[in-house]
Structures are given as C-alpha cells and as structure tokens.
Motif scaffolding. Structure first.
Motif, mmCIF file in Angstrom:
data_model
loop_
_atom_site.group_PDB
_atom_site.id
_atom_site.type_symbol
_atom_site.label_atom_id
_atom_site.label_comp_id
_atom_site.label_asym_id
_atom_site.label_seq_id
_atom_site.Cartn_x
_atom_site.Cartn_y
_atom_site.Cartn_z
ATOM 1 N N TYR A 1 0.844 -1.188 0.000
ATOM 2 C CA TYR A 1 0.000 0.000 0.000
ATOM 3 C C TYR A 1 0.886 1.247 0.000
ATOM 4 O O TYR A 1 2.035 1.224 0.455
ATOM 5 C CB TYR A 1 -0.918 0.003 1.218
ATOM 6 N N SER A 2 0.325 2.341 -0.497
ATOM 7 C CA SER A 2 1.118 3.562 -0.675
ATOM 8 C C SER A 2 1.837 4.016 0.593
ATOM 9 O O SER A 2 3.032 4.348 0.537
ATOM 10 C CB SER A 2 0.228 4.687 -1.220
ATOM 11 N N PRO A 3 1.174 4.077 1.775
ATOM 12 C CA PRO A 3 1.888 4.565 2.961
ATOM 13 C C PRO A 3 3.162 3.776 3.269
ATOM 14 O O PRO A 3 4.210 4.362 3.566
ATOM 15 C CB PRO A 3 0.855 4.435 4.084
ATOM 16 N N GLU A 4 3.088 2.440 3.188
ATOM 17 C CA GLU A 4 4.273 1.650 3.508
ATOM 18 C C GLU A 4 5.339 1.763 2.416
ATOM 19 O O GLU A 4 6.545 1.723 2.706
ATOM 20 C CB GLU A 4 3.896 0.178 3.723
ATOM 21 N N LEU A 5 4.908 1.949 1.159
ATOM 22 C CA LEU A 5 5.873 2.107 0.079
ATOM 23 C C LEU A 5 6.616 3.431 0.188
ATOM 24 O O LEU A 5 7.818 3.504 -0.094
ATOM 25 C CB LEU A 5 5.176 1.989 -1.275
ATOM 26 N N TYR A 6 5.921 4.496 0.609
ATOM 27 C CA TYR A 6 6.608 5.756 0.870
ATOM 28 C C TYR A 6 7.693 5.558 1.927
ATOM 29 O O TYR A 6 8.819 6.053 1.789
ATOM 30 C CB TYR A 6 5.621 6.817 1.354
ATOM 31 N N ARG A 7 7.351 4.840 2.998
ATOM 32 C CA ARG A 7 8.339 4.613 4.064
ATOM 33 C C ARG A 7 9.531 3.810 3.547
ATOM 34 O O ARG A 7 10.673 4.062 3.941
ATOM 35 C CB ARG A 7 7.674 3.892 5.247
ATOM 36 N N SER A 8 9.259 2.834 2.668
ATOM 37 C CA SER A 8 10.347 2.012 2.141
ATOM 38 C C SER A 8 11.283 2.824 1.256
ATOM 39 O O SER A 8 12.501 2.607 1.267
ATOM 40 C CB SER A 8 9.767 0.836 1.349
#
Length: 295
Positions: free
Chosen positions: A126-133
């Motif tokens: 999902y977008s939020p976790e991909l931003y963090r990655s």
C-alpha cells in the motif's frame, strides 16, 4: 559468512515462519533451518526462537536485523558501482495492487526492451508503507498515490496519471442519476482506511449523501465483480485497465467537481541507482503518454 544465509534470516523474520521463507526462496524448510543454524553458529548467538510452526526474532537477532538488511543492500549495489553504465544493476521498485497490473507491466516492457541488463526487484504494498520504504532506502522508487503530506527533502514525486471518481453500476442502470444511485442502491464501499477510500467518503459527505452500505473492501477488481453481480453500486476511482473480463458495467461521471485520485512515482534522490531511476522515470512518462484505456 555466506550472504545467502543473511538473506534467509531476513526472509524468515519478515515472513514469520520457516515454511513461508522456504516458499519465497524456493528451497525446502529443512534447508532454511540448516542455514539459520549455520548463521547462528557463525554469529555466536541464537537469532530465531522457534514456537511450533511460527518463529520470533531473538534479542540478538533484533540487534543485527537492520545491519543484515544494510549488508544485503550493499551487496546488491556492487554491480551498480562496478559498472559505470546506466543500463546495468538492480533497481528496487514498489507498486500498489492496481499499479502492478494496470501501469507497471507497460513500463517494464519498455525497460526490458531498452535496458536488458537491468535486474528489477518489485515489492507490492500500500502507498503509505511504500513511501516509508523509499524514504528508508529499502526501495529506489515506487508507483504510489499522491501523499496527503509533505515529502522529506530526500524524496521527489512526479504525477503519472489522474483517476476521477466515478459511480460504478450495472449496465442496466445506464442513464440514471449518479447521486440517486448512491443514495438509493446498496453501496459497495471502497475501504475508508485507505487513501483512495477516504477520498470517496469525502465526496459522499460533500454531496450530503447517506448511502445504504452493504460491503466495504480494498479491492477494486473485486468491487467491479460485485457490482456486475447486482450486489450494489460503488464510488471508486476510474482505475487503469485491465479490469476483470466479461463484466457489464457503466462508469457514470459525477455531477459535482472533485479532486481526482493522483498516481505517480516517488523516488529517493540519494539512491546510488539514481541513473536507473532516471531511466525508469523516462520510460514511465512515455508509457503513460502512449497508454489508452479500453472503453
């Protein structure tokens, strides 16, 4: 020390069991266990605590986990450092569920044709976790929804596609008023815990519509199938094809202006693979410019 054993250790921690790590690595659970035992002997401390079919990372394992990730990342970077060539090395990408099928394949088809020496690792999420990655350096870039917050200075974002909200309804309801459908028909709601679902909820509130909720889920293809089966209507972004085949649906535009869902690429400015990211950005722009949705 064999870096493959570190990779196995990280896989076991991330996936929570020897069996899951074995499936990921395409080896047997016994081989996974043997590699973990060998690594523990070399480290001199237990790294994994076994509890039936599941495992937990020990205190010692927790202390070395991030260092192990860093070592694996550095090893993956070696080919990029050794080759003074923008067409070589590994590119680590992330993508949401719909981007994996609707946008990324066209982009990767261009990348493979033009840069056959690039190896691509893809992480779904999902977008939020991909931003963090991306921010944390685990990924070089990701196809994500536009963030509802300011990005850190280490990252950039570029728009690829806008997806307006539409009312998804069975084909037999073509020609009916979209607001009337949302107010009278059962609603298959796009999950409000996700950014896209919150946007749909904001529209309903702004239009003063109190729907008759039936289901709520975060799976656009599944929503389309449910609408086709007559289970209700939905308010969703007009997402990129392909959609499930054989559906008889209409996509009704909304009568009120509203912000579309925006999808783009976020990338790290500091990644050692910035040349590969630049190539990915270029091919993404070209692929999206040439992309025409099916009617």
């Amino acid at each position: 020390m064999d870096t493959q054993f570190l990779h196995t250790f990280v896989a076991v921690v991330d996936h929570g069991s020897m069996a899951a790590a074995a499936r990921l690595l395409n080896i047997t659970p016994a081989a996974v266990a043997q590699q973990i035992r060998t690594l523990e002997r070399e480290i001199g401390a237990p790294l994994i605590a076994r509890a039936g079919r599941t495992v937990n990372v020990t205190e010692a394992g927790s202390r070395i986990l991030q260092r192990a990730r860093d070592v694996l990342r550095d090893v993956a970077d070696l080919s990029t450092v050794a080759n003074d060539d923008a067409t070589a090395g590994e590119l680590r990408l992330g993508a949401g569920t719909n981007a994996l099928t609707g946008m990324l394949p066209d982009i990767l088809a261009r990348m493979v044709e033009k840069f056959p020496r690039i190896k691509v690792f893809i992480k779904p999420g999902y977008s939020p976790e991909l931003y963090r990655s991306v921010e944390g350096g685990e990924l070089d870039a990701a196809i994500v929804l536009q963030a509802p917050f300011a990005l850190p200075k280490t990252c950039d974002w570029e728009l690829l596609r806008e997806e307006p909200l539409v009312v998804l309804a069975p084909a037999a309801m073509a020609g009916r008023d979209p607001h009337e459908l949302l107010a009278s028909e059962p609603l298959i709601r796009y999950d409000r815990s996700q950014w896209g679902g919150r946007q749909a909820d904001q529209y309903l509130r702004s239009a003063g519509i109190t729907p008759r909720e039936r289901f709520e889920l975060n799976a656009l293809n599944a929503i389309a199938v449910m609408v086709d089966r007559g289970l209700g209507v939905s308010l969703v972004p007009d997402w990129a094809r392909p959609w499930p085949e054989g559906l008889h649906l209409v996509r009704l535009p909304l009568p009120r202006p509203f912000e579309p869902r925006r999808i783009g690429i976020v990338w790290s400015r500091s990644t050692i693979r910035i040349r590969l990211v630049t190539a990915f950005l270029h091919e993404s722009r070209v692929a999206m410019a040439a992309h025409v949705d099916a009617p």
